[in-house]
Each structure stands twice: as structure tokens, then as C-alpha cells.
Design a protein around this motif. Sequence first.
Motif, mmCIF file in Angstrom:
data_model
loop_
_atom_site.group_PDB
_atom_site.id
_atom_site.type_symbol
_atom_site.label_atom_id
_atom_site.label_comp_id
_atom_site.label_asym_id
_atom_site.label_seq_id
_atom_site.Cartn_x
_atom_site.Cartn_y
_atom_site.Cartn_z
ATOM 1 N N ALA A 301 -12.887 5.567 -9.417
ATOM 2 C CA ALA A 301 -12.015 6.547 -9.051
ATOM 3 C C ALA A 301 -12.231 6.740 -7.495
ATOM 4 C CB ALA A 301 -12.312 7.777 -9.863
ATOM 5 N N ALA A 302 -10.839 6.780 -6.901
ATOM 6 C CA ALA A 302 -11.113 7.065 -5.604
ATOM 7 C C ALA A 302 -9.689 7.406 -5.002
ATOM 8 C CB ALA A 302 -11.454 5.745 -4.586
ATOM 9 N N GLY A 303 -9.639 7.877 -3.800
ATOM 10 C CA GLY A 303 -8.303 8.278 -3.156
ATOM 11 C C GLY A 303 -8.190 8.258 -1.803
ATOM 12 N N CYS A 304 -6.873 8.524 -1.190
ATOM 13 C CA CYS A 304 -6.880 8.441 0.219
ATOM 14 C C CYS A 304 -5.246 9.063 0.202
ATOM 15 C CB CYS A 304 -6.624 7.120 0.620
ATOM 16 S SG CYS A 304 -5.370 5.903 -0.047
ATOM 17 N N THR A 305 -5.058 9.380 1.627
ATOM 18 C CA THR A 305 -3.890 10.026 1.859
ATOM 19 C C THR A 305 -3.078 8.840 2.964
ATOM 20 O OG1 THR A 305 -4.558 12.261 1.970
ATOM 21 C CG2 THR A 305 -2.459 11.694 3.219
ATOM 22 N N ILE A 306 -1.766 8.382 2.678
ATOM 23 C CA ILE A 306 -1.128 7.336 3.771
ATOM 24 C C ILE A 306 0.000 8.395 4.099
ATOM 25 C CG2 ILE A 306 0.473 5.602 3.491
ATOM 26 C CD1 ILE A 306 -1.347 4.421 1.212
ATOM 27 N N TYR A 307 0.312 8.338 5.550
ATOM 28 C CA TYR A 307 1.001 9.377 6.331
ATOM 29 C C TYR A 307 2.350 8.189 6.685
ATOM 30 C CZ TYR A 307 -2.594 12.457 6.711
ATOM 31 O OH TYR A 307 -3.711 13.344 6.498
ATOM 32 N N SER A 308 3.435 8.369 5.413
ATOM 33 C CA SER A 308 4.440 7.628 5.303
ATOM 34 C C SER A 308 5.325 8.003 4.298
ATOM 35 C CB SER A 308 4.074 5.999 5.171
ATOM 36 O OG SER A 308 5.211 5.183 5.328
ATOM 37 N N SER A 309 6.402 7.373 4.033
ATOM 38 C CA SER A 309 7.397 7.848 3.013
ATOM 39 C C SER A 309 6.617 7.407 1.657
ATOM 40 C CB SER A 309 8.557 6.980 2.994
ATOM 41 O OG SER A 309 8.521 5.612 2.980
ATOM 42 N N VAL A 310 7.018 7.956 0.671
ATOM 43 C CA VAL A 310 6.336 7.671 -0.731
ATOM 44 C C VAL A 310 6.497 6.252 -1.061
ATOM 45 C CG1 VAL A 310 8.313 8.598 -2.257
ATOM 46 C CG2 VAL A 310 5.868 8.528 -3.095
ATOM 47 N N GLU A 311 7.801 5.619 -0.643
ATOM 48 C CA GLU A 311 8.113 4.285 -1.085
ATOM 49 C C GLU A 311 7.202 3.268 -0.231
ATOM 50 O OE1 GLU A 311 10.557 6.575 -0.270
ATOM 51 O OE2 GLU A 311 11.545 6.825 -2.111
ATOM 52 N N ASP A 312 7.000 3.643 1.097
ATOM 53 C CA ASP A 312 6.267 2.871 1.826
ATOM 54 C C ASP A 312 4.873 2.743 1.497
ATOM 55 O OD1 ASP A 312 6.304 1.071 4.258
ATOM 56 O OD2 ASP A 312 4.909 2.472 5.306
ATOM 57 N N ALA A 313 4.402 3.922 1.034
ATOM 58 C CA ALA A 313 3.001 4.236 0.850
ATOM 59 C C ALA A 313 2.648 3.240 -0.428
ATOM 60 C CB ALA A 313 2.667 5.767 0.509
ATOM 61 N N LYS A 314 3.785 3.328 -1.217
ATOM 62 C CA LYS A 314 3.728 2.478 -2.485
ATOM 63 C C LYS A 314 3.457 0.979 -2.328
ATOM 64 C CE LYS A 314 5.937 0.994 -6.773
ATOM 65 N NZ LYS A 314 7.192 1.311 -7.643
ATOM 66 N N LYS A 315 4.398 0.622 -1.230
ATOM 67 C CA LYS A 315 4.208 -0.767 -0.963
ATOM 68 C C LYS A 315 3.052 -1.195 -0.418
ATOM 69 C CE LYS A 315 6.689 -4.098 2.087
ATOM 70 N NZ LYS A 315 6.027 -4.386 3.052
ATOM 71 N N LYS A 316 2.362 -0.426 0.571
ATOM 72 C CA LYS A 316 1.047 -0.503 1.075
ATOM 73 C C LYS A 316 0.111 -0.696 0.290
ATOM 74 C CE LYS A 316 2.717 1.254 5.774
ATOM 75 N NZ LYS A 316 2.442 2.464 6.692
ATOM 76 N N ILE A 317 0.023 0.473 -0.679
ATOM 77 C CA ILE A 317 -1.258 0.570 -1.542
ATOM 78 C C ILE A 317 -1.251 -0.518 -2.539
ATOM 79 C CG2 ILE A 317 -0.470 2.137 -3.191
ATOM 80 C CD1 ILE A 317 -3.717 2.538 -1.598
ATOM 81 N N VAL A 318 -0.102 -1.017 -3.082
ATOM 82 C CA VAL A 318 0.126 -2.081 -4.001
ATOM 83 C C VAL A 318 -0.312 -3.373 -3.402
ATOM 84 C CG1 VAL A 318 1.504 -3.679 -5.363
ATOM 85 C CG2 VAL A 318 1.591 -1.114 -5.604
ATOM 86 N N GLU A 319 0.141 -3.706 -2.258
ATOM 87 C CA GLU A 319 -0.442 -4.848 -1.261
ATOM 88 C C GLU A 319 -1.908 -4.973 -1.247
ATOM 89 O OE1 GLU A 319 1.765 -4.746 2.381
ATOM 90 O OE2 GLU A 319 3.657 -5.682 1.496
ATOM 91 N N ALA A 320 -2.580 -3.810 -1.047
ATOM 92 C CA ALA A 320 -4.008 -3.811 -1.170
ATOM 93 C C ALA A 320 -4.443 -3.787 -2.370
ATOM 94 C CB ALA A 320 -4.588 -2.505 -0.293
#
Length: 331
Positions: A301-320
Motif C-alpha cells: 500500500a503506497a501513494g504519491c501525487t502527480i501534478y498533471s491532469s487526471v487522465e495524464d496521471a492515469k496514463k503515467k501511473i499505469v505505464e509504471a
Amino acid sequence: MKNNINNIIKYLKGSNDDFIVTSHISPDGDNIGSTLAMYYALNKLGKNVSYVLDDNTPQNLKFLVEDIKILKSEEVNLNNYSIIALDCGDKNRICLSQELLNNAKKIICIDHHASNDYYGDFNYIDIDASSTCELVYNLLMEYEKSESKNIIDEDIATCLYTGLVTDTGNFVYSNTHPSSFEMAKDLLLKGAKKDTIIQKIFQSNPYNYYKLLGEALNTLDIVDGKIASIMITKEMLKRNVISFNDVDGITSYTRDIEGVEVGILLKEKKENEVKVSLRSKNYVDVSKIAQSFNGGGHIRAAGCTIYSSVEDAKKKIVEAVVKALQGEKYE
């Protein structure tokens, strides 16, 4: 200074400082439970202690703090003080002002996050502990032993039990150990209000929560059968009249799908600021994924903050997450 519980106890006994107890941003059960337990304990020990948290208490935890004055940083007027930071794995996520942090005589860090870098002057960190409340329990039990006096009363037991059950998912998650049940038994014998805790935390969601949940589930997306994500926008929160801090429970709906290894909840706090919660089931270390986005947490269980749109944040985190599943690095 690494992991010396006795040095913390010695400092607490000998210090004439005022104390500030605090935790991380976006409060949860272990945050509130450990902080409040320490607040009560220091009061019982005759210390002058302030509870400072520059954030809002989630609705389901307000029963714990009904009679407690939680200060904001700007309300604090202290000169000679030490800070006890509980359940906060990153100094940058401590939920009070930089000025208070900078002017503290000492910082005592009590935490169980794998990403913690021992930022305190005194540290008690155990990444195998079920919760920070378990560490506070251990510290107070050791204090009781050294002084031959009882500290953990009904109020403290209730706070500690709250953090224990929330961080273990009511004894379901993999961080539940035999020591968790031993601690639970002892806290119940000391008067922890188990039924109240369970009802308030797990059985009292407001109607609007379920309206939002319905909307959120419509965004459910599954990638390769192993990654599930849900998005919550600020418009959804506004439309359903529910607070940003009151919807973290939705994260489990992503992980608890057959075949899914990693669940992701993306919450839009404001434009181009998205809080990401990650949960894994068996083998992916989501703390490493979170760290690649300057976040942190635990293996499951972990978390972070991505400073981007929610759609772009989803793309980045899913890729990771896809790379993590493939055994690649996260950069």
C-alpha cells in the motif's frame, strides 16, 4: 539516530520542552489514532502538548477527536518545543508549516513506512509493524514497564485499536501478524471501544459516499487483467457533496477484483494535482512505484501525487505499473 526506543523514552522523561504531535497530510486511521494516543499519553505524563494538523479529519474518524482541539500551524505560539511526527514516512509530508519544522528543538519520528529515511533526531521505525499505532503501543508499554505505572487507559486504547484495525483492514491485510492480535487482545482488556470503532469506521458511510461510488465505478478500467484503476474528479466530489479525504475506502474496489494484482485510485484534488493510491495483492512492491513519483509507503500500500491532469496521471501511473509487472525499472 536510528531506532532506539529507550532514547526516545529517556528524552520524553527528561525534557522540559513543549511538544507538538502531528502526522502526514490526508489523515487516515493510523494517522489520527497514533497522534491522538501520543497526545493523551503526554498529557497523562504532565507534558504540555499541542495537537497540530493542517488538514481536515475524515468524517468516519471525527468520533475520536470530538473533544480535542486540533490546532493549525498559524495558531501555535511556542518557542521551545519538540515535534513528534507519527506515521509519516517523508519529512515533506508532515502536516504542519515549514516554519514550525525549522524551529523545532528536536524531531522524534515514529513510523512504519519502508520509504522512511530516518529524518528525525530520534527515530523508532519498524517497517514490519502492522501500524504506527503498534509502535506507539510498544513505546508506551516500555514506558509503563520502566516507570511501573499504567498509561494506556480506555481513551488511548481506543485510539490505538483504531489505527490497528484500519491499517490491517480489520485484520485482513498481509501486514497482520500474531503481534497484531496480541495487541488487540490487550487493548480490548484495557477498554478499547471496539464496537464503536467498527460501526463508525466501517458501517457509517454517508449516502453521498455510495452515490459517488456508483459514479466512480463507472470509470473502472482494467489493463491486461492485472491492473485496475478508478478515477475520481473534483467535479464528482463537488456534485456528490463529499470531501476529498472521505473517499479513500474506494481504493479497495480496484484491488479486490479476481486476477487483479495492482489497484489504483486517482483522486483529483485540484486542477493538475492528483493523489494516487496504489494497492497490490501478492508480489508487486508498490512503494517502489510510488517512490518513482516522489511518493512512498508500504510494499502492498503506497501513494504519491502527480501534478498533471487526471487522465495524464492515469496514463503515467499505469505505464509504471505495467513495467513493474514486467520486472522493469520504474524510472
